[in-house]
Enzyme design. Structure first.
Site, PDB file in Angstrom:
ATOM      1  N   ARG A   9       0.855  -0.766  -0.148  1.00 25.18           N
ATOM      2  CA  ARG A   9      -0.008  -0.171  -0.167  1.00 25.18           C
ATOM      3  C   ARG A   9       0.804   0.985  -0.095  1.00 25.18           C
ATOM      4  O   ARG A   9       1.933   1.286   0.524  1.00 25.18           O
ATOM      5  CB  ARG A   9      -0.580   0.045   1.635  1.00 25.18           C
ATOM      6  CG  ARG A   9      -2.025   1.102   1.307  1.00 25.18           C
ATOM      7  CD  ARG A   9      -2.808   1.055   2.566  1.00 25.18           C
ATOM      8  NE  ARG A   9      -3.854   2.336   2.280  1.00 25.18           N
ATOM      9  CZ  ARG A   9      -4.157   2.949   3.388  1.00 25.18           C
ATOM     10  NH1 ARG A   9      -3.581   2.635   4.741  1.00 25.18           N
ATOM     11  NH2 ARG A   9      -5.395   4.287   2.799  1.00 25.18           N
ATOM     12  N   HIS A  10       0.694   2.352  -0.767  1.00 23.14           N
ATOM     13  CA  HIS A  10       1.218   3.443  -1.009  1.00 23.14           C
ATOM     14  C   HIS A  10       1.760   4.334   0.348  1.00 23.14           C
ATOM     15  O   HIS A  10       0.601   3.817   1.954  1.00 23.14           O
ATOM     16  CB  HIS A  10       0.317   4.325  -1.928  1.00 23.14           C
ATOM     17  CG  HIS A  10      -0.818   5.118  -1.022  1.00 23.14           C
ATOM     18  ND1 HIS A  10      -1.496   5.428  -0.376  1.00 23.14           N
ATOM     19  CD2 HIS A  10      -2.295   4.740  -1.579  1.00 23.14           C
ATOM     20  CE1 HIS A  10      -2.703   6.092  -0.232  1.00 23.14           C
ATOM     21  NE2 HIS A  10      -3.263   5.271  -1.001  1.00 23.14           N
ATOM     22  N   ARG A  59       0.548   8.572  -5.385  1.00 17.70           N
ATOM     23  CA  ARG A  59       0.665   8.255  -4.120  1.00 17.70           C
ATOM     24  C   ARG A  59       1.511   7.068  -4.577  1.00 17.70           C
ATOM     25  O   ARG A  59       2.012   6.520  -3.720  1.00 17.70           O
ATOM     26  CB  ARG A  59      -0.628   8.586  -3.318  1.00 17.70           C
ATOM     27  CG  ARG A  59      -1.395   7.294  -3.973  1.00 17.70           C
ATOM     28  CD  ARG A  59      -2.835   8.204  -2.538  1.00 17.70           C
ATOM     29  NE  ARG A  59      -4.040   7.621  -2.936  1.00 17.70           N
ATOM     30  CZ  ARG A  59      -4.917   8.279  -3.941  1.00 17.70           C
ATOM     31  NH1 ARG A  59      -4.755   9.126  -4.975  1.00 17.70           N
ATOM     32  NH2 ARG A  59      -6.391   7.686  -3.687  1.00 17.70           N
ATOM     33  N   GLU A  83      -6.594   3.418  -7.150  1.00 16.83           N
ATOM     34  CA  GLU A  83      -8.147   2.531  -5.474  1.00 16.83           C
ATOM     35  C   GLU A  83      -9.674   2.184  -6.341  1.00 16.83           C
ATOM     36  O   GLU A  83     -10.006   2.858  -7.565  1.00 16.83           O
ATOM     37  CB  GLU A  83      -7.922   3.149  -4.688  1.00 16.83           C
ATOM     38  CG  GLU A  83      -8.713   3.929  -3.766  1.00 16.83           C
ATOM     39  CD  GLU A  83      -8.276   2.822  -2.691  1.00 16.83           C
ATOM     40  OE1 GLU A  83      -8.929   1.242  -3.024  1.00 16.83           O
ATOM     41  OE2 GLU A  83      -8.200   2.522  -1.697  1.00 16.83           O
ATOM     42  N   HIS A 145      -3.202   0.414  -3.560  1.00 13.25           N
ATOM     43  CA  HIS A 145      -4.560   0.827  -2.696  1.00 13.25           C
ATOM     44  C   HIS A 145      -4.682  -0.201  -1.333  1.00 13.25           C
ATOM     45  O   HIS A 145      -5.276  -0.831  -1.943  1.00 13.25           O
ATOM     46  CB  HIS A 145      -5.097   2.092  -3.196  1.00 13.25           C
ATOM     47  CG  HIS A 145      -4.462   3.084  -4.048  1.00 13.25           C
ATOM     48  ND1 HIS A 145      -3.809   4.471  -3.745  1.00 13.25           N
ATOM     49  CD2 HIS A 145      -4.750   2.384  -5.715  1.00 13.25           C
ATOM     50  CE1 HIS A 145      -3.444   4.860  -5.096  1.00 13.25           C
ATOM     51  NE2 HIS A 145      -3.654   3.703  -6.457  1.00 13.25           N
TER      52      HIS A 145
END
Length: 209
Positions: A9-10, A59, A83, A145
């Protein structure tokens, strides 16, 4: 040797801190998120990734680039790792969403947004597509995400939809590891990389408990 996927995940964004639904909005990492990405890269580099791919949102892409620079790999971009689209909720806080759409909030279904089924299929299919490019023993890192990764993992594991809430959320710059076996994919680690802490994500609230 088995193929593996690391679902990363970012890092943190300002909207994470403010608990705003990000969805497809292209929000950059904040200062903390940049530091988180560098720390995650330093840890994941030891796994010797062979392919890195990210969402097209900055991101996630910037999180992937931190690792790519360290291990000297190009970062491929695939918008299927975006996302979950938040429709009319994007940019709004959870409190604002709950006040305006109490029923939809309870179901975590945004007006004009993507369904969990569509996101699971989109992300799970993309994971399979990229894993198919790996040599035996290869390691794919997917920078994406929170909701997208959780739903994609559930689909890849073949979990029935009623069990999807059993898999918790991912913290910023935490990751999960999947390994391909003779009977499909199995989950080796989930939400690794940090001590347990509250998670701010676009994912369904009860998935974070």
């Amino acid at each position: 040797m088995s193929k593996r996927i690391v679902c990363l995940r970012h890092g943190q964004t300002l909207w994470n801190v403010e608990q705003r639904f990000q969805g497809h909005s292209d929000i950059p990492l904040d200062e903390t998120g940049i530091a988180q990405a560098a720390r995650a890269a330093s840890l994941l580099a030891s796994l010797r990734p062979t392919v890195i791919v990210s969402s097209d949102l900055q991101r996630a892409n910037d999180t992937a680039l931190a690792l790519g620079r360290l291990v000297r790999l190009d970062v491929h971009v695939d918008k299927d790792f975006r996302e979950r689209g938040g429709g009319q909720w994007e940019g709004l806080t959870r409190e604002e969403i709950a006040a305006r759409w109490p029923k939809e909030y309870a179901d975590w279904e945004a007006p004009d947004g993507e369904s969990v089924q569509d996101v699971a299929e989109r992300v799970g299919s993309a994971m399979r597509r990229w894993a198919a490019k790996l040599d035996d023993g290869g390691l794919l890192v997917v920078a994406s995400h929170g909701a997208a990764l959780r739903l994609g993992i559930c689909e890849l594991l073949g979990l029935p939809e009623e069990l999807w809430p059993a898999l918790g959320g991912l913290g910023n710059c935490s990751w999960s590891v999947l390994q391909e076996g003779r009977k499909g994919w199995r989950l080796l680690e989930h939400n690794a990389g940090t001590l347990p802490e509250p998670i701010s994500s676009d994912d369904k609230p009860d998935a974070e408990v």
